[in-house]
Design a protein around this motif. Structure first.
Motif, PDB file in Angstrom:
ATOM      1  N   GLY A  84       0.785  -1.226   0.000  1.00 23.07           N
ATOM      2  CA  GLY A  84       0.000   0.000   0.000  1.00 23.07           C
ATOM      3  C   GLY A  84       0.817   1.275   0.000  1.00 23.07           C
ATOM      4  N   LYS A  85       2.120   1.176   0.201  1.00 20.53           N
ATOM      5  CA  LYS A  85       2.992   2.346   0.202  1.00 20.53           C
ATOM      6  C   LYS A  85       3.671   2.471  -1.163  1.00 20.53           C
ATOM      7  CE  LYS A  85       4.023   2.129   5.157  1.00 20.53           C
ATOM      8  NZ  LYS A  85       2.808   1.445   5.490  1.00 20.53           N
ATOM      9  N   ASN A  86       3.315   3.501  -1.908  1.00 23.71           N
ATOM     10  CA  ASN A  86       3.850   3.750  -3.248  1.00 23.71           C
ATOM     11  C   ASN A  86       5.138   4.564  -3.120  1.00 23.71           C
ATOM     12  OD1 ASN A  86       4.265   4.162  -5.959  1.00 23.71           O
ATOM     13  ND2 ASN A  86       2.395   5.310  -6.296  1.00 23.71           N
ATOM     14  N   ILE A  87       6.193   3.927  -2.666  1.00 27.43           N
ATOM     15  CA  ILE A  87       7.456   4.569  -2.313  1.00 27.43           C
ATOM     16  C   ILE A  87       8.113   5.222  -3.530  1.00 27.43           C
ATOM     17  CG2 ILE A  87       9.752   4.150  -1.329  1.00 27.43           C
ATOM     18  CD1 ILE A  87       8.186   1.632   0.023  1.00 27.43           C
ATOM     19  N   ALA A  88       8.082   4.560  -4.686  1.00 30.28           N
ATOM     20  CA  ALA A  88       8.712   5.081  -5.902  1.00 30.28           C
ATOM     21  C   ALA A  88       7.830   6.093  -6.626  1.00 30.28           C
ATOM     22  CB  ALA A  88       9.069   3.933  -6.850  1.00 30.28           C
ATOM     23  N   ASN A  89       6.617   6.324  -6.129  1.00 29.38           N
ATOM     24  CA  ASN A  89       5.665   7.243  -6.743  1.00 29.38           C
ATOM     25  C   ASN A  89       5.298   6.809  -8.164  1.00 29.38           C
ATOM     26  OD1 ASN A  89       3.927   9.442  -6.717  1.00 29.38           O
ATOM     27  ND2 ASN A  89       5.483  10.808  -7.593  1.00 29.38           N
ATOM     28  N   PHE A  90       4.889   5.560  -8.316  1.00 32.77           N
ATOM     29  CA  PHE A  90       4.467   5.030  -9.610  1.00 32.77           C
ATOM     30  C   PHE A  90       3.241   5.780 -10.118  1.00 32.77           C
ATOM     31  CE2 PHE A  90       6.749   1.213  -8.066  1.00 32.77           C
ATOM     32  CZ  PHE A  90       7.585   1.021  -9.157  1.00 32.77           C
ATOM     33  N   THR A  91       3.238   6.044 -11.436  1.00 32.34           N
ATOM     34  CA  THR A  91       2.109   6.683 -12.104  1.00 32.34           C
ATOM     35  C   THR A  91       1.754   5.885 -13.357  1.00 32.34           C
ATOM     36  OG1 THR A  91       3.576   8.134 -13.376  1.00 32.34           O
ATOM     37  CG2 THR A  91       2.756   8.990 -11.278  1.00 32.34           C
ATOM     38  N   ARG A  92       0.688   6.302 -14.038  1.00 31.22           N
ATOM     39  CA  ARG A  92       0.212   5.624 -15.246  1.00 31.22           C
ATOM     40  C   ARG A  92       1.278   5.675 -16.348  1.00 31.22           C
ATOM     41  NH1 ARG A  92      -4.776   4.727 -15.935  1.00 31.22           N
ATOM     42  NH2 ARG A  92      -5.461   3.736 -17.845  1.00 31.22           N
ATOM     43  N   TYR A  93       1.376   4.604 -17.130  1.00 30.72           N
ATOM     44  CA  TYR A  93       2.311   4.539 -18.256  1.00 30.72           C
ATOM     45  C   TYR A  93       1.537   4.355 -19.553  1.00 30.72           C
ATOM     46  CZ  TYR A  93       6.103   3.002 -21.292  1.00 30.72           C
ATOM     47  OH  TYR A  93       7.005   2.880 -22.326  1.00 30.72           O
ATOM     48  N   THR A  94       1.617   5.337 -20.413  1.00 30.31           N
ATOM     49  CA  THR A  94       1.016   5.394 -21.755  1.00 30.31           C
ATOM     50  C   THR A  94      -0.383   4.775 -21.827  1.00 30.31           C
ATOM     51  OG1 THR A  94       2.166   3.403 -22.544  1.00 30.31           O
ATOM     52  CG2 THR A  94       3.278   5.493 -22.861  1.00 30.31           C
ATOM     53  N   ASN A  95      -0.591   3.881 -22.771  1.00 29.95           N
ATOM     54  CA  ASN A  95      -1.924   3.342 -23.036  1.00 29.95           C
ATOM     55  C   ASN A  95      -2.227   2.035 -22.313  1.00 29.95           C
ATOM     56  OD1 ASN A  95      -2.539   5.459 -24.802  1.00 29.95           O
ATOM     57  ND2 ASN A  95      -1.433   4.439 -26.452  1.00 29.95           N
ATOM     58  N   TYR A  96      -1.442   1.672 -21.364  1.00 26.74           N
ATOM     59  CA  TYR A  96      -1.666   0.452 -20.594  1.00 26.74           C
ATOM     60  C   TYR A  96      -2.724   0.694 -19.517  1.00 26.74           C
ATOM     61  CZ  TYR A  96       2.710  -1.529 -22.435  1.00 26.74           C
ATOM     62  OH  TYR A  96       3.698  -2.024 -23.228  1.00 26.74           O
ATOM     63  N   GLY A  97      -3.316  -0.384 -19.032  1.00 23.46           N
ATOM     64  CA  GLY A  97      -4.177  -0.287 -17.864  1.00 23.46           C
ATOM     65  C   GLY A  97      -3.316   0.006 -16.650  1.00 23.46           C
ATOM     66  N   PHE A  98      -3.848   0.742 -15.693  1.00 20.88           N
ATOM     67  CA  PHE A  98      -3.097   1.114 -14.494  1.00 20.88           C
ATOM     68  C   PHE A  98      -3.541   0.217 -13.347  1.00 20.88           C
ATOM     69  CE2 PHE A  98      -2.193   4.381 -11.048  1.00 20.88           C
ATOM     70  CZ  PHE A  98      -0.810   4.290 -11.173  1.00 20.88           C
ATOM     71  N   PRO A  99      -2.607  -0.455 -12.673  1.00 19.06           N
ATOM     72  CA  PRO A  99      -2.999  -1.291 -11.534  1.00 19.06           C
ATOM     73  C   PRO A  99      -3.745  -0.471 -10.487  1.00 19.06           C
ATOM     74  CG  PRO A  99      -0.672  -1.602 -12.080  1.00 19.06           C
ATOM     75  CD  PRO A  99      -1.163  -0.428 -12.871  1.00 19.06           C
ATOM     76  N   ALA A 100      -4.690  -1.084  -9.822  1.00 20.43           N
ATOM     77  CA  ALA A 100      -5.412  -0.413  -8.738  1.00 20.43           C
ATOM     78  C   ALA A 100      -4.550  -0.436  -7.485  1.00 20.43           C
ATOM     79  CB  ALA A 100      -6.739  -1.116  -8.490  1.00 20.43           C
ATOM     80  N   PHE A 101      -4.329   0.726  -6.893  1.00 21.90           N
ATOM     81  CA  PHE A 101      -3.558   0.830  -5.661  1.00 21.90           C
ATOM     82  C   PHE A 101      -4.533   0.672  -4.499  1.00 21.90           C
ATOM     83  CE2 PHE A 101      -0.472   2.277  -8.577  1.00 21.90           C
ATOM     84  CZ  PHE A 101       0.766   2.174  -7.970  1.00 21.90           C
ATOM     85  N   ASP A 102      -4.795  -0.560  -4.112  1.00 20.65           N
ATOM     86  CA  ASP A 102      -5.719  -0.866  -3.034  1.00 20.65           C
ATOM     87  C   ASP A 102      -4.980  -0.872  -1.694  1.00 20.65           C
ATOM     88  OD1 ASP A 102      -7.887  -1.202  -4.780  1.00 20.65           O
ATOM     89  OD2 ASP A 102      -7.341  -3.280  -5.173  1.00 20.65           O
ATOM     90  N   ALA A 103      -5.726  -0.937  -0.630  1.00 22.28           N
ATOM     91  CA  ALA A 103      -5.124  -0.990   0.706  1.00 22.28           C
ATOM     92  C   ALA A 103      -4.319  -2.273   0.844  1.00 22.28           C
ATOM     93  CB  ALA A 103      -6.205  -0.924   1.780  1.00 22.28           C
ATOM     94  N   GLY A 104      -3.015  -2.149   0.933  1.00 21.17           N
ATOM     95  CA  GLY A 104      -2.153  -3.295   1.164  1.00 21.17           C
ATOM     96  C   GLY A 104      -1.695  -4.057  -0.065  1.00 21.17           C
ATOM     97  N   GLN A 105      -2.107  -3.625  -1.272  1.00 18.35           N
ATOM     98  CA  GLN A 105      -1.710  -4.378  -2.463  1.00 18.35           C
ATOM     99  C   GLN A 105      -1.988  -3.583  -3.728  1.00 18.35           C
ATOM    100  OE1 GLN A 105      -4.457  -7.480  -1.710  1.00 18.35           O
ATOM    101  NE2 GLN A 105      -5.964  -6.735  -3.162  1.00 18.35           N
ATOM    102  N   LEU A 106      -1.295  -3.978  -4.796  1.00 19.62           N
ATOM    103  CA  LEU A 106      -1.646  -3.551  -6.146  1.00 19.62           C
ATOM    104  C   LEU A 106      -2.546  -4.647  -6.708  1.00 19.62           C
ATOM    105  CD1 LEU A 106       1.855  -2.545  -7.538  1.00 19.62           C
ATOM    106  CD2 LEU A 106      -0.037  -1.007  -7.047  1.00 19.62           C
ATOM    107  N   THR A 107      -3.622  -4.267  -7.372  1.00 22.46           N
ATOM    108  CA  THR A 107      -4.534  -5.260  -7.942  1.00 22.46           C
ATOM    109  C   THR A 107      -4.526  -5.145  -9.458  1.00 22.46           C
ATOM    110  OG1 THR A 107      -5.945  -5.149  -5.982  1.00 22.46           O
ATOM    111  CG2 THR A 107      -6.904  -6.108  -7.967  1.00 22.46           C
ATOM    112  N   LEU A 108      -4.258  -6.281 -10.116  1.00 20.40           N
ATOM    113  CA  LEU A 108      -4.337  -6.372 -11.570  1.00 20.40           C
ATOM    114  C   LEU A 108      -5.640  -7.091 -11.895  1.00 20.40           C
ATOM    115  CD1 LEU A 108      -0.699  -7.616 -12.281  1.00 20.40           C
ATOM    116  CD2 LEU A 108      -1.521  -5.268 -12.195  1.00 20.40           C
ATOM    117  N   THR A 109      -6.536  -6.417 -12.602  1.00 17.52           N
ATOM    118  CA  THR A 109      -7.847  -6.982 -12.897  1.00 17.52           C
ATOM    119  C   THR A 109      -7.891  -7.572 -14.301  1.00 17.52           C
ATOM    120  OG1 THR A 109      -8.666  -4.900 -13.777  1.00 17.52           O
ATOM    121  CG2 THR A 109      -8.922  -5.259 -11.407  1.00 17.52           C
TER     122      THR A 109
END
Length: 149
Positions: free
Chosen positions: A31-56
């Motif tokens: 849940g801590k986005n230490i590197a400050n990840f952001t959206r990349y071009t035309n890809y889907g963006f992972p959901a930053f949920d409590a305690g995890q990144l979620t790939l749907t």
């Protein structure tokens, strides 16, 4: 990933803290986005949920970008939990690439599902720093930690 219990003794105040404490090598931790990840071009963006990144299953490819350095490290590691893959194509991977070019390295994932595992990308030949993207292709699930070693 350190699970830290801290006892504070200040002016008779006693308390505890229990949780995940990032190390300097962590890029993402529960849940801590230490590197400050952001959206990349035309890809889907992972959901930053409590305690995890979620790939749907909504996108076949997810990606995120940040500025960080690979200098002095040999592996980019992921603690993950796959719940499925997309389509009948057995190609499932995690890749890293420089956002201003095609420099990349990747790890192909096995077909094991519903098991927490750690996978690593060999980055020993990528002695670079700057804007980089991490792509997640043809699988869904959760990512709990991303770190360099």
């Amino acid at each position: 990933m350190a699970n830290l219990v801290l006892i504070i003794l200040i002016l008779g105040l006693i308390g505890t803290f229990e949780g995940y404490v990032p190390t300097p090598q962590d890029l993402y931790l529960r849940g801590k986005n230490i590197a400050n990840f952001t959206r990349y071009t035309n890809y889907g963006f992972p959901a930053f949920d409590a305690g995890q990144l979620t790939l749907t299953a909504a996108n076949e490819q997810h990606a995120m970008k940040a500025n960080f350095s690979l200098i002095g490290y040999n592996r980019l590691n992921f603690e993950l939990y796959k719940t499925g893959w997309l389509g009948s194509n057995p190609y499932r991977s995690i890749a890293i690439q420089h956002t201003d070019g095609d420099l990349s390295a990747r790890v192909d994932l096995d077909s094991a599902l519903n098991v927490q595992q750690t996978v690593s990308i060999d980055i020993s030949a990528l002695n670079i720093s700057g804007s980089m993207a991490i792509t997640f292709q043809r699988w869904k699930g959760y990512i709990y930690r991303i770190w360099l070693s």
